[in-house]
Design a protein around this motif. Sequence first.
Motif, PDB file in Angstrom:
ATOM      1  N   UNK A 107     -68.442 -55.703 -44.532  1.00  0.00           N
ATOM      2  CA  UNK A 107     -69.731 -55.093 -44.859  1.00  0.00           C
ATOM      3  C   UNK A 107     -70.573 -56.036 -45.712  1.00  0.00           C
ATOM      4  N   UNK A 108     -69.932 -56.743 -46.645  1.00  0.00           N
ATOM      5  CA  UNK A 108     -70.662 -57.684 -47.498  1.00  0.00           C
ATOM      6  C   UNK A 108     -71.214 -58.841 -46.678  1.00  0.00           C
ATOM      7  N   UNK A 109     -70.433 -59.316 -45.691  1.00  0.00           N
ATOM      8  CA  UNK A 109     -70.905 -60.401 -44.821  1.00  0.00           C
ATOM      9  C   UNK A 109     -72.127 -59.951 -44.033  1.00  0.00           C
ATOM     10  N   UNK A 110     -72.050 -58.759 -43.483  1.00  0.00           N
ATOM     11  CA  UNK A 110     -73.165 -58.259 -42.687  1.00  0.00           C
ATOM     12  C   UNK A 110     -74.409 -58.044 -43.537  1.00  0.00           C
ATOM     13  N   UNK A 170     -82.869 -55.438 -39.490  1.00  0.00           N
ATOM     14  CA  UNK A 170     -81.516 -55.424 -38.943  1.00  0.00           C
ATOM     15  C   UNK A 170     -80.725 -54.273 -39.560  1.00  0.00           C
ATOM     16  N   UNK A 171     -79.641 -53.897 -38.863  1.00  0.00           N
ATOM     17  CA  UNK A 171     -78.784 -52.805 -39.312  1.00  0.00           C
ATOM     18  C   UNK A 171     -77.322 -53.206 -39.132  1.00  0.00           C
ATOM     19  N   UNK A 172     -76.505 -52.823 -40.094  1.00  0.00           N
ATOM     20  CA  UNK A 172     -75.095 -53.183 -40.068  1.00  0.00           C
ATOM     21  C   UNK A 172     -74.327 -52.303 -39.081  1.00  0.00           C
ATOM     22  N   UNK A 173     -73.097 -52.695 -38.836  1.00  0.00           N
ATOM     23  CA  UNK A 173     -72.246 -51.939 -37.922  1.00  0.00           C
ATOM     24  C   UNK A 173     -72.053 -50.502 -38.399  1.00  0.00           C
ATOM     25  N   UNK A 174     -71.903 -50.318 -39.686  1.00  0.00           N
ATOM     26  CA  UNK A 174     -71.738 -48.962 -40.215  1.00  0.00           C
ATOM     27  C   UNK A 174     -72.968 -48.110 -39.943  1.00  0.00           C
ATOM     28  N   UNK A 175     -74.163 -48.705 -40.048  1.00  0.00           N
ATOM     29  CA  UNK A 175     -75.391 -47.955 -39.772  1.00  0.00           C
ATOM     30  C   UNK A 175     -75.528 -47.660 -38.277  1.00  0.00           C
TER      31      UNK A 175
END
Length: 565
Positions: A418-421, A437-442
């Motif tokens: 998550x920190x990398x993203x 942009x949006x992270x995988x969790x989002x």
Amino acid sequence: MLLRALTLATLSLLGAEAQTKPQGKLQDAPPRLVVLLVVDGLPMRQVQSLRPQFGTDGLRRFYDQGTVFTQAHYAHAHTVTAAGHATLATGAYPQRHGVVGNEWLNRASGASVYNTEDRAHRYLDNAATPPDAGTSPKNLLLPTFGDQLRQQQPQAKVIGISGKDRGAILPAGHRGTAYLYRSETGRITSSSYYMAQLPAWVHAFNAKFNADRFWQQRWSPLLPAVAYAQSTPDDQAWMGSAGFGKALPATLGAGHEAPGPRFYTDVLTSPFGDELLLDFARAAIRHEGLGQDEVPDVLSISLSSHDYINHTFGPDSRLSNDHLLQLDRLLARFFQDLDREVGSGRYVLALASDHGFLDSPEARVQKGLPGGRVPLPAALSALNRHLEDEFAVKRLVHGLSAGTLLFDVQALQKLDAAAVQRSAARFLTQLEGMGGSYTEAELESSQPPRADQPHLQALRLSYFRERSGQLGLYPAEGWLYGSRLTGSTHGSPWAYDQELPLLFWGPSWIGQAVSTQRVQAVDLAPTLLRLLQAPPLPQAQGQVLPLPAPQRKQRPKTPPRAQAR
């Protein structure tokens, strides 16, 4: 196979979306033929702006005698050819049908995967078959409306035709037959997925009507120069160049000694590509007996030339606008042939596109609108250096995968993913031309998007975990990213890329209306199945469109001849 099984099982648990019946009563019998025309890369704004210049038939037929939806849109973010065709055919978004883009990166290896590649199959008629050639619908994880029709009525014929493999294969589905143009040879072929050898009529067509007949043919503007006053003039510095240049009039094959791959590609970058595909469609109707008995058939024709032209010259160009007017006249002749061959009261037409298009960024800037080009390869190199400085791992990002960034999965397992993203997102969004942009969790969350999360839902509809990266991103409005410095493209969640024409005609089943109701591309498949009186697709996310009933019930006209199957 496991991925396909798991996906279908998941969808069966989700159940079907609510579907509504169209207004009015349908004719007792379904149409004998449904013809789906997909004009690759045609934005609805272009149809509306050029409407006064259409001929007396062609596209005008939909306005004068059919139903036109002026506010039709895709809802997913990565608006490209494969995803669009799969969405039209299945009535579902990429998050369900799995065709997230024209290509994507394998999550484990980072290797590129083409949307219709299948190394178990080859092209027919001794055509060369590269490893990533489009030969089957294996990667399409859901059935299409044509598949549903054939499941109910196995005698029904479903045929897909296109200048692109994906434009033929995806609408043809798993149970149909696809025919596609090969720019290496100027001929039309199929693959061993569908048959062991080409039918005799296809060999005859290729022998007489292949692309060589357009050698030294001249593409001249259809109308006087004043008619193109709103178009970007020819020969702009930011325009790409076909083999015939970037200005009209132009002669195909000029400067070449004989037809070859460049010339065969140029045929698709001109109105002659549409003429060839429509001629092949005529041959298919005649030799396959489409629409000639009581069993409904489906013919999908994906016309690729407009997309090639828009990519090269921009949809704002005179070449693009003239091409649409030329196509309008070609469609008029094709429709008149359908009237004679099938019978005007026996078939239905539907016309759509697989995505919209961004006007050339430089043309936008000249009009005072935002626009530009993000040099994405350089941006990703800079991003990898940034991440290496922060996390001490080289090349954390494999590359762009269908509108998302794919990270090294094994490396992420040893880090705070998550920190990398988040770090990558912060770096990218500070670059000029990047929208967000949006992270995988989002992307995987089921929480409704907040007001400060534009386009998140569109990115979710494009996201399929096994084929998408871990960071969804999109360009700023008016911007495109890539390594090309000419032409234009699509693939964003902005309105100009999501808009499409959605037009219907069939006087025995459909009345006349111009609707401003906002509808979606996923509504097409449920609507066609309703017209065909076939069961709905359980995975469909669209609804049956409210097509008006015809003013009076017409007796189907008997075609001048009938063929037994």
